[in-house]
Design a protein around this motif. Structure first.
Motif, PDB file in Angstrom:
ATOM      1  N   UNK A 259       0.821  -1.221   0.000  1.00  0.00           N
ATOM      2  CA  UNK A 259       0.000   0.000   0.000  1.00  0.00           C
ATOM      3  C   UNK A 259       0.846   1.258   0.000  1.00  0.00           C
ATOM      4  N   UNK A 260       2.181   1.119   0.110  1.00  0.00           N
ATOM      5  CA  UNK A 260       3.121   2.254   0.121  1.00  0.00           C
ATOM      6  C   UNK A 260       2.795   3.258   1.204  1.00  0.00           C
ATOM      7  N   UNK A 261       2.405   2.751   2.396  1.00  0.00           N
ATOM      8  CA  UNK A 261       2.085   3.643   3.498  1.00  0.00           C
ATOM      9  C   UNK A 261       3.341   3.931   4.316  1.00  0.00           C
ATOM     10  N   UNK A 262       3.527   5.229   4.683  1.00  0.00           N
ATOM     11  CA  UNK A 262       4.652   5.599   5.542  1.00  0.00           C
ATOM     12  C   UNK A 262       4.464   5.024   6.933  1.00  0.00           C
ATOM     13  N   UNK A 263       3.265   5.158   7.453  1.00  0.00           N
ATOM     14  CA  UNK A 263       2.937   4.613   8.767  1.00  0.00           C
ATOM     15  C   UNK A 263       1.972   3.453   8.590  1.00  0.00           C
ATOM     16  N   UNK A 264       2.208   2.346   9.280  1.00  0.00           N
ATOM     17  CA  UNK A 264       1.281   1.217   9.155  1.00  0.00           C
ATOM     18  C   UNK A 264      -0.030   1.524   9.863  1.00  0.00           C
ATOM     19  N   UNK A 265      -1.119   0.952   9.337  1.00  0.00           N
ATOM     20  CA  UNK A 265      -2.367   1.123  10.068  1.00  0.00           C
ATOM     21  C   UNK A 265      -2.370   0.147  11.253  1.00  0.00           C
ATOM     22  N   UNK A 266      -3.456   0.178  11.995  1.00  0.00           N
ATOM     23  CA  UNK A 266      -3.515  -0.600  13.239  1.00  0.00           C
ATOM     24  C   UNK A 266      -3.302  -2.088  12.997  1.00  0.00           C
ATOM     25  N   UNK A 267      -3.853  -2.609  11.896  1.00  0.00           N
ATOM     26  CA  UNK A 267      -3.747  -4.046  11.626  1.00  0.00           C
ATOM     27  C   UNK A 267      -2.374  -4.433  11.099  1.00  0.00           C
ATOM     28  N   UNK A 268      -1.562  -3.429  10.676  1.00  0.00           N
ATOM     29  CA  UNK A 268      -0.254  -3.728  10.087  1.00  0.00           C
ATOM     30  C   UNK A 268       0.907  -3.495  11.048  1.00  0.00           C
ATOM     31  N   UNK A 269       0.619  -2.968  12.225  1.00  0.00           N
ATOM     32  CA  UNK A 269       1.692  -2.636  13.155  1.00  0.00           C
ATOM     33  C   UNK A 269       2.311  -3.911  13.746  1.00  0.00           C
ATOM     34  N   UNK A 270       3.621  -4.034  13.618  1.00  0.00           N
ATOM     35  CA  UNK A 270       4.355  -5.227  14.099  1.00  0.00           C
ATOM     36  C   UNK A 270       4.820  -4.993  15.546  1.00  0.00           C
ATOM     37  N   UNK A 271       4.576  -5.986  16.424  1.00  0.00           N
ATOM     38  CA  UNK A 271       4.991  -5.888  17.837  1.00  0.00           C
ATOM     39  C   UNK A 271       6.191  -6.790  18.161  1.00  0.00           C
ATOM     40  N   UNK A 272       6.390  -7.816  17.363  1.00  0.00           N
ATOM     41  CA  UNK A 272       7.532  -8.715  17.527  1.00  0.00           C
ATOM     42  C   UNK A 272       7.658  -9.542  16.259  1.00  0.00           C
ATOM     43  N   UNK A 273       8.821 -10.073  15.944  1.00  0.00           N
ATOM     44  CA  UNK A 273      10.075  -9.961  16.690  1.00  0.00           C
ATOM     45  C   UNK A 273      10.728  -8.594  16.523  1.00  0.00           C
ATOM     46  N   UNK A 274      11.724  -8.328  17.347  1.00  0.00           N
ATOM     47  CA  UNK A 274      12.326  -7.002  17.423  1.00  0.00           C
ATOM     48  C   UNK A 274      12.949  -6.571  16.091  1.00  0.00           C
ATOM     49  N   UNK A 275      13.573  -7.520  15.382  1.00  0.00           N
ATOM     50  CA  UNK A 275      14.234  -7.195  14.120  1.00  0.00           C
ATOM     51  C   UNK A 275      13.236  -6.696  13.066  1.00  0.00           C
ATOM     52  N   UNK A 276      12.045  -7.300  13.018  1.00  0.00           N
ATOM     53  CA  UNK A 276      11.026  -6.872  12.047  1.00  0.00           C
ATOM     54  C   UNK A 276      10.369  -5.562  12.466  1.00  0.00           C
ATOM     55  N   UNK A 277      10.287  -5.320  13.762  1.00  0.00           N
ATOM     56  CA  UNK A 277       9.788  -4.018  14.235  1.00  0.00           C
ATOM     57  C   UNK A 277      10.706  -2.914  13.737  1.00  0.00           C
ATOM     58  N   UNK A 278      12.043  -3.152  13.859  1.00  0.00           N
ATOM     59  CA  UNK A 278      13.028  -2.166  13.397  1.00  0.00           C
ATOM     60  C   UNK A 278      12.967  -1.991  11.883  1.00  0.00           C
ATOM     61  N   UNK A 279      12.744  -3.120  11.187  1.00  0.00           N
ATOM     62  CA  UNK A 279      12.659  -3.057   9.720  1.00  0.00           C
ATOM     63  C   UNK A 279      11.455  -2.213   9.279  1.00  0.00           C
ATOM     64  N   UNK A 280      10.318  -2.349   9.981  1.00  0.00           N
ATOM     65  CA  UNK A 280       9.123  -1.570   9.641  1.00  0.00           C
ATOM     66  C   UNK A 280       9.372  -0.073   9.848  1.00  0.00           C
ATOM     67  N   UNK A 281      10.075   0.278  10.926  1.00  0.00           N
ATOM     68  CA  UNK A 281      10.392   1.696  11.178  1.00  0.00           C
ATOM     69  C   UNK A 281      11.343   2.235  10.100  1.00  0.00           C
ATOM     70  N   UNK A 282      12.352   1.416   9.728  1.00  0.00           N
ATOM     71  CA  UNK A 282      13.303   1.850   8.709  1.00  0.00           C
ATOM     72  C   UNK A 282      12.611   2.069   7.363  1.00  0.00           C
ATOM     73  N   UNK A 283      11.660   1.192   7.036  1.00  0.00           N
ATOM     74  CA  UNK A 283      10.897   1.339   5.784  1.00  0.00           C
ATOM     75  C   UNK A 283      10.105   2.651   5.787  1.00  0.00           C
ATOM     76  N   UNK A 284       9.505   2.981   6.946  1.00  0.00           N
ATOM     77  CA  UNK A 284       8.734   4.217   7.047  1.00  0.00           C
ATOM     78  C   UNK A 284       9.622   5.427   6.817  1.00  0.00           C
ATOM     79  N   UNK A 285      10.845   5.429   7.405  1.00  0.00           N
ATOM     80  CA  UNK A 285      11.749   6.549   7.208  1.00  0.00           C
ATOM     81  C   UNK A 285      12.189   6.648   5.755  1.00  0.00           C
ATOM     82  N   UNK A 286      12.416   5.502   5.123  1.00  0.00           N
ATOM     83  CA  UNK A 286      12.802   5.490   3.721  1.00  0.00           C
ATOM     84  C   UNK A 286      11.692   6.057   2.834  1.00  0.00           C
ATOM     85  N   UNK A 287      10.440   5.750   3.155  1.00  0.00           N
ATOM     86  CA  UNK A 287       9.303   6.271   2.398  1.00  0.00           C
ATOM     87  C   UNK A 287       9.257   7.793   2.552  1.00  0.00           C
TER      88      UNK A 287
END
Length: 287
Positions: A259-287
């Protein structure tokens, strides 16, 4: 077991040493006084059947108890033919005998601890204590599972001083291997291990039937296999549960990226594992 037995024998040796010092300092005192002293020493150790002082002619000058079971006096009795007078001048000062049949003061098999007493280079006599080996063995074996094992105490020549039962014929066992610290007994039917004691030239051994030993090994093998299988299955379950968490997190990230969203919606927010949480934040900054 060997440590328990050593402690018992060491305690008796200490009492005999104390008795020898008393005889040296109280030489010539009446038999009544010396016997009272011996009685007090005997109270300090229930493992000792009796204690006595013998003069240089091998006659008892003091004794605890003062009379035997027949009511006869133990004082004034010649011990010249007794085992503890076969070598009264012990080089290192203390002698611990093998198993001997007591006569006179006791009618059971005993172990004598003997210490020669010298005063100004003159031989004063012997301080002697008779150990109740059955009493000592009962205390040493207390709390140990002896049904499956045979306990043996051996003298300097390998003779059996004490045996806890008849499940293993210790007299028929031969030495298979010996080192400076230990030796094992075995034949086709029995297996055992013997450890020498530090305070005397005795050894203590534990034996079992070979068939019992094999049974124990089989049980141990089965138990270990069960533990391994349980661990393996637990690892599979834990790995499966962990993989589910990772798969769901990747699916959430994939939907956000599609969906090319900078911020994930409620259903897309990752809580674990820690590495994927960091990856989601990095993707948002890249967007």
């Amino acid at each position: 077991m060997s440590e328990r037995l050593e402690a018992k024998v060491d305690n008796a040796v200490s009492l005999v040493t104390a008795a020898a010092e008393i005889l040296k300092s109280e030489e010539g005192e009446p038999a009544e006084k010396l016997s009272l002293i011996l009685e007090e020493l005997c109270k300090a150790s229930p493992d000792i059947l009796n204690m006595h002082f013998d003069d240089p002619s091998a006659v008892s000058v003091a004794f605890s108890p003062r009379k035997n079971k027949r009511g006869e006096s133990n004082i004034g009795v010649s011990h010249k033919d007794r085992s503890h007078w076969k070598n009264p001048y012990v080089k290192d000062g203390i002698s611990v005998s093998g198993l001997v049949q007591a006569v006179g003061a006791s009618d059971r098999k005993i172990v004598n601890i003997t210490k020669p007493v010298y005063s100004n280079g003159r031989f004063v006599g012997l301080a002697v204590a008779a150990l109740d080996l059955e009493q000592i063995a009962a205390q040493v074996l207390k709390g140990l599972a002896t049904d499956a094992y045979q306990i043996g105490i051996f003298g300097r020549n390998g003779e059996v001083i004490f045996s806890s039962g008849k499940s293993v014929p210790l007299h028929n066992l031969s030495i298979e291997e010996r080192t400076h610290r230990s030796f094992t007994f075995s034949n086709a039917e029995y297996y055992g291990y013997v450890r020498p004691l530090a305070v005397t030239d005795w050894s203590v051994g534990v034996f079992s039937r070979t068939v019992d030993r094999k049974t124990v090994l089989v049980q141990l093998f089965i138990r270990n296999v069960f533990v391994w299988l349980a661990t393996f299955l637990a690892a599979i379950v834990i790995g499966f549960l962990a993989s589910i968490s990772v798969v769901r997190a990747v699916e959430k990230l994939t939907r956000q990226m599609t969906a090319a969203r900078i911020l994930p919606d409620k259903s897309e927010k990752i809580k674990s594992p820690r590495e994927l949480v960091q990856l989601q934040r990095t993707y948002g900054r890249m967007q």
